[in-house]
Design a protein around this motif. Structure first.
Motif, PDB file in Angstrom:
ATOM      1  N   VAL A   1       0.848  -1.192   0.000  1.00  0.00           N
ATOM      2  CA  VAL A   1       0.000   0.000   0.000  1.00  0.00           C
ATOM      3  C   VAL A   1       0.882   1.239   0.000  1.00  0.00           C
ATOM      4  N   ARG A   2       0.609   2.135  -0.938  1.00  0.00           N
ATOM      5  CA  ARG A   2       1.259   3.444  -0.971  1.00  0.00           C
ATOM      6  C   ARG A   2       0.156   4.496  -0.953  1.00  0.00           C
ATOM      7  N   PHE A   3       0.181   5.363   0.057  1.00  0.00           N
ATOM      8  CA  PHE A   3      -0.852   6.378   0.244  1.00  0.00           C
ATOM      9  C   PHE A   3      -0.178   7.660   0.700  1.00  0.00           C
ATOM     10  N   GLU A   4      -0.238   8.706  -0.132  1.00  0.00           N
ATOM     11  CA  GLU A   4       0.380   9.981   0.201  1.00  0.00           C
ATOM     12  C   GLU A   4      -0.651  11.097   0.068  1.00  0.00           C
ATOM     13  N   PRO A   5      -1.008  11.764   1.186  1.00  0.00           N
ATOM     14  CA  PRO A   5      -1.909  12.909   1.068  1.00  0.00           C
ATOM     15  C   PRO A   5      -1.274  14.003   0.217  1.00  0.00           C
ATOM     16  N   MET A   6      -2.040  14.567  -0.711  1.00  0.00           N
ATOM     17  CA  MET A   6      -1.577  15.674  -1.545  1.00  0.00           C
ATOM     18  C   MET A   6      -2.768  16.256  -2.278  1.00  0.00           C
ATOM     19  N   THR A   7      -2.723  17.550  -2.514  1.00  0.00           N
ATOM     20  CA  THR A   7      -3.787  18.208  -3.269  1.00  0.00           C
ATOM     21  C   THR A   7      -3.398  18.433  -4.717  1.00  0.00           C
ATOM     22  N   LYS A   8      -2.108  18.370  -5.021  1.00  0.00           N
ATOM     23  CA  LYS A   8      -1.637  18.460  -6.398  1.00  0.00           C
ATOM     24  C   LYS A   8      -0.328  17.704  -6.515  1.00  0.00           C
ATOM     25  N   GLY A   9       0.121  17.468  -7.732  1.00  0.00           N
ATOM     26  CA  GLY A   9       1.343  16.703  -7.939  1.00  0.00           C
ATOM     27  C   GLY A   9       1.119  15.225  -8.140  1.00  0.00           C
ATOM     28  N   HIS A  10      -0.135  14.805  -8.330  1.00  0.00           N
ATOM     29  CA  HIS A  10      -0.426  13.376  -8.517  1.00  0.00           C
ATOM     30  C   HIS A  10       0.304  12.808  -9.738  1.00  0.00           C
ATOM     31  N   GLN A  11       0.379  13.601 -10.790  1.00  0.00           N
ATOM     32  CA  GLN A  11       0.997  13.106 -12.025  1.00  0.00           C
ATOM     33  C   GLN A  11       2.461  12.745 -11.808  1.00  0.00           C
ATOM     34  N   GLU A  12       3.149  13.551 -10.994  1.00  0.00           N
ATOM     35  CA  GLU A  12       4.570  13.297 -10.745  1.00  0.00           C
ATOM     36  C   GLU A  12       4.794  12.101  -9.829  1.00  0.00           C
ATOM     37  N   ARG A  13       3.840  11.794  -8.947  1.00  0.00           N
ATOM     38  CA  ARG A  13       4.058  10.755  -7.935  1.00  0.00           C
ATOM     39  C   ARG A  13       3.460   9.408  -8.297  1.00  0.00           C
ATOM     40  N   LEU A  14       2.405   9.386  -9.115  1.00  0.00           N
ATOM     41  CA  LEU A  14       1.666   8.141  -9.305  1.00  0.00           C
ATOM     42  C   LEU A  14       2.527   7.025  -9.859  1.00  0.00           C
ATOM     43  N   GLY A  15       3.306   7.286 -10.897  1.00  0.00           N
ATOM     44  CA  GLY A  15       4.116   6.224 -11.503  1.00  0.00           C
ATOM     45  C   GLY A  15       5.077   5.594 -10.512  1.00  0.00           C
ATOM     46  N   GLY A  16       5.723   6.413  -9.698  1.00  0.00           N
ATOM     47  CA  GLY A  16       6.652   5.887  -8.700  1.00  0.00           C
ATOM     48  C   GLY A  16       5.950   5.074  -7.629  1.00  0.00           C
ATOM     49  N   LEU A  17       4.752   5.510  -7.210  1.00  0.00           N
ATOM     50  CA  LEU A  17       4.019   4.760  -6.194  1.00  0.00           C
ATOM     51  C   LEU A  17       3.562   3.408  -6.718  1.00  0.00           C
ATOM     52  N   VAL A  18       3.101   3.383  -7.975  1.00  0.00           N
ATOM     53  CA  VAL A  18       2.702   2.107  -8.576  1.00  0.00           C
ATOM     54  C   VAL A  18       3.906   1.178  -8.703  1.00  0.00           C
ATOM     55  N   ARG A  19       5.018   1.715  -9.158  1.00  0.00           N
ATOM     56  CA  ARG A  19       6.240   0.910  -9.300  1.00  0.00           C
ATOM     57  C   ARG A  19       6.637   0.307  -7.953  1.00  0.00           C
ATOM     58  N   ASP A  20       6.646   1.125  -6.903  1.00  0.00           N
ATOM     59  CA  ASP A  20       7.074   0.645  -5.592  1.00  0.00           C
ATOM     60  C   ASP A  20       6.096  -0.378  -5.027  1.00  0.00           C
ATOM     61  N   ALA A  21       4.797  -0.138  -5.216  1.00  0.00           N
ATOM     62  CA  ALA A  21       3.807  -1.079  -4.706  1.00  0.00           C
ATOM     63  C   ALA A  21       3.911  -2.424  -5.418  1.00  0.00           C
ATOM     64  N   MET A  22       4.082  -2.390  -6.728  1.00  0.00           N
ATOM     65  CA  MET A  22       4.194  -3.639  -7.471  1.00  0.00           C
ATOM     66  C   MET A  22       5.472  -4.388  -7.097  1.00  0.00           C
ATOM     67  N   ALA A  23       6.568  -3.661  -6.876  1.00  0.00           N
ATOM     68  CA  ALA A  23       7.825  -4.316  -6.501  1.00  0.00           C
ATOM     69  C   ALA A  23       7.692  -4.988  -5.143  1.00  0.00           C
ATOM     70  N   GLU A  24       7.027  -4.316  -4.196  1.00  0.00           N
ATOM     71  CA  GLU A  24       6.856  -4.912  -2.867  1.00  0.00           C
ATOM     72  C   GLU A  24       5.922  -6.116  -2.913  1.00  0.00           C
ATOM     73  N   ALA A  25       4.866  -6.028  -3.735  1.00  0.00           N
ATOM     74  CA  ALA A  25       3.909  -7.133  -3.814  1.00  0.00           C
ATOM     75  C   ALA A  25       4.517  -8.367  -4.475  1.00  0.00           C
ATOM     76  N   GLY A  26       5.444  -8.147  -5.411  1.00  0.00           N
ATOM     77  CA  GLY A  26       6.052  -9.261  -6.112  1.00  0.00           C
ATOM     78  C   GLY A  26       5.136  -9.832  -7.191  1.00  0.00           C
ATOM     79  N   GLY A  27       5.702 -10.631  -8.043  1.00  0.00           N
ATOM     80  CA  GLY A  27       4.925 -11.297  -9.072  1.00  0.00           C
ATOM     81  C   GLY A  27       4.856 -10.568 -10.391  1.00  0.00           C
ATOM     82  N   GLY A  28       5.213  -9.287 -10.402  1.00  0.00           N
ATOM     83  CA  GLY A  28       5.214  -8.536 -11.643  1.00  0.00           C
ATOM     84  C   GLY A  28       3.819  -8.107 -12.081  1.00  0.00           C
ATOM     85  N   PHE A  29       3.767  -7.243 -13.077  1.00  0.00           N
ATOM     86  CA  PHE A  29       2.496  -6.721 -13.556  1.00  0.00           C
ATOM     87  C   PHE A  29       1.628  -7.802 -14.187  1.00  0.00           C
ATOM     88  N   ASP A  30       2.242  -8.829 -14.741  1.00  0.00           N
ATOM     89  CA  ASP A  30       1.459  -9.894 -15.370  1.00  0.00           C
ATOM     90  C   ASP A  30       0.622 -10.670 -14.356  1.00  0.00           C
TER      91      ASP A  30
END
Length: 226
Positions: free
Chosen positions: A26-55
């Motif tokens: 789980v990645r959860f960061e309060p913010m009112t703007k800047g979602h575009q800059e942070r979303l890709g990194g949060l998805v990458r980190d969450a997927m890496a921690e979960a394991g198994g890859g995007f497939d």
């Protein structure tokens, strides 16, 4: 079912991976703007921690609004692009439904409320877990009246609750949760239960944007006043 949930519609940027009801990352960061800059990194980190890859994903869930015009489109574009690349279904979730599902209220009615500014809230009311109507943009007075009709046992959830109570201090309610965004757990539950053929990933706008296109092109002369 393994799913990725994304939320950028309100006051946070969320990316989380769940296996059935179990959170894997789980990645959860309060913010009112800047979602575009942070979303890709949060998805990458969450997927890496979960394991198994995007497939390993079976489904992607994303909030579609109501909320920030820019913010919700960031999440939608990302989820739709990822879903197309992986050939996985993408389900769209109402931010108000997700807020209601995030409430700790076990019994009694619930009012999900988002601050829409300009003297309005985006609202949806629920009783026994079922919506009492569609998502709507309501004046603070109309929202207070509808909530009062449901009685003092109602639970308020969302950042619109504080705005409504400030405008109507005599409003009776059982509890208030001023959370800025839905919980990842609620997003996961709704994503797993949603029918991809019905819950389409399309933006949910309840009123026109505040910004309007220019009335003339650069260099074009102004029209004379009539």
């Amino acid at each position: 079912m393994r799913l990725l949930v994304i939320d950028t519609a309100l006051g946070a940027c969320t990316a989380a991976v769940f296996e059935d009801d179990r959170p894997l990352a789980v990645r959860f960061e309060p913010m009112t703007k800047g979602h575009q800059e942070r979303l890709g990194g949060l998805v990458r980190d969450a997927m890496a921690e979960a394991g198994g890859g995007f497939d390993s994903l079976d489904r992607i869930g994303v909030t579609v609004g109501p909320g920030s015009f820019t913010g919700l489109r960031v999440g939608l574009a990302f989820a739709q692009g990822l879903g197309a690349a992986l050939d996985r279904p993408v389900v769209g979730l109402s931010a108000l439904d997700a807020l209601a599902a995030s409430s700790d209220a076990v019994t009694g009615p619930v009012a999900a409320l988002i601050d829409a500014r300009r003297g309005q809230v985006y609202a949806r009311l629920f009783a026994n877990g079922e919506p009492l109507g569609p998502d709507k943009a309501l004046s603070l007075g109309d929202a207070a009246g509808r909530i009062a009709d449901l009685g003092p046992d109602i639970a308020l959830v969302g950042n619109g609750a504080a705005v409504l109570v400030e405008a109507h201090p005599n409003l009776k309610f059982a509890s208030r949760d001023d959370r800025v965004a839905p919980s990842p757990e609620a997003l996961a539950r709704l994503s797993a239960a949603a029918d991809p053929a019905v819950h389409l990933p399309r933006p949910l706008y309840l009123r026109a944007p505040d910004a309007t296109p220019p009335s003339r092109l650069p260099g074009q002369p102004r029209q004379p006043a009539s």
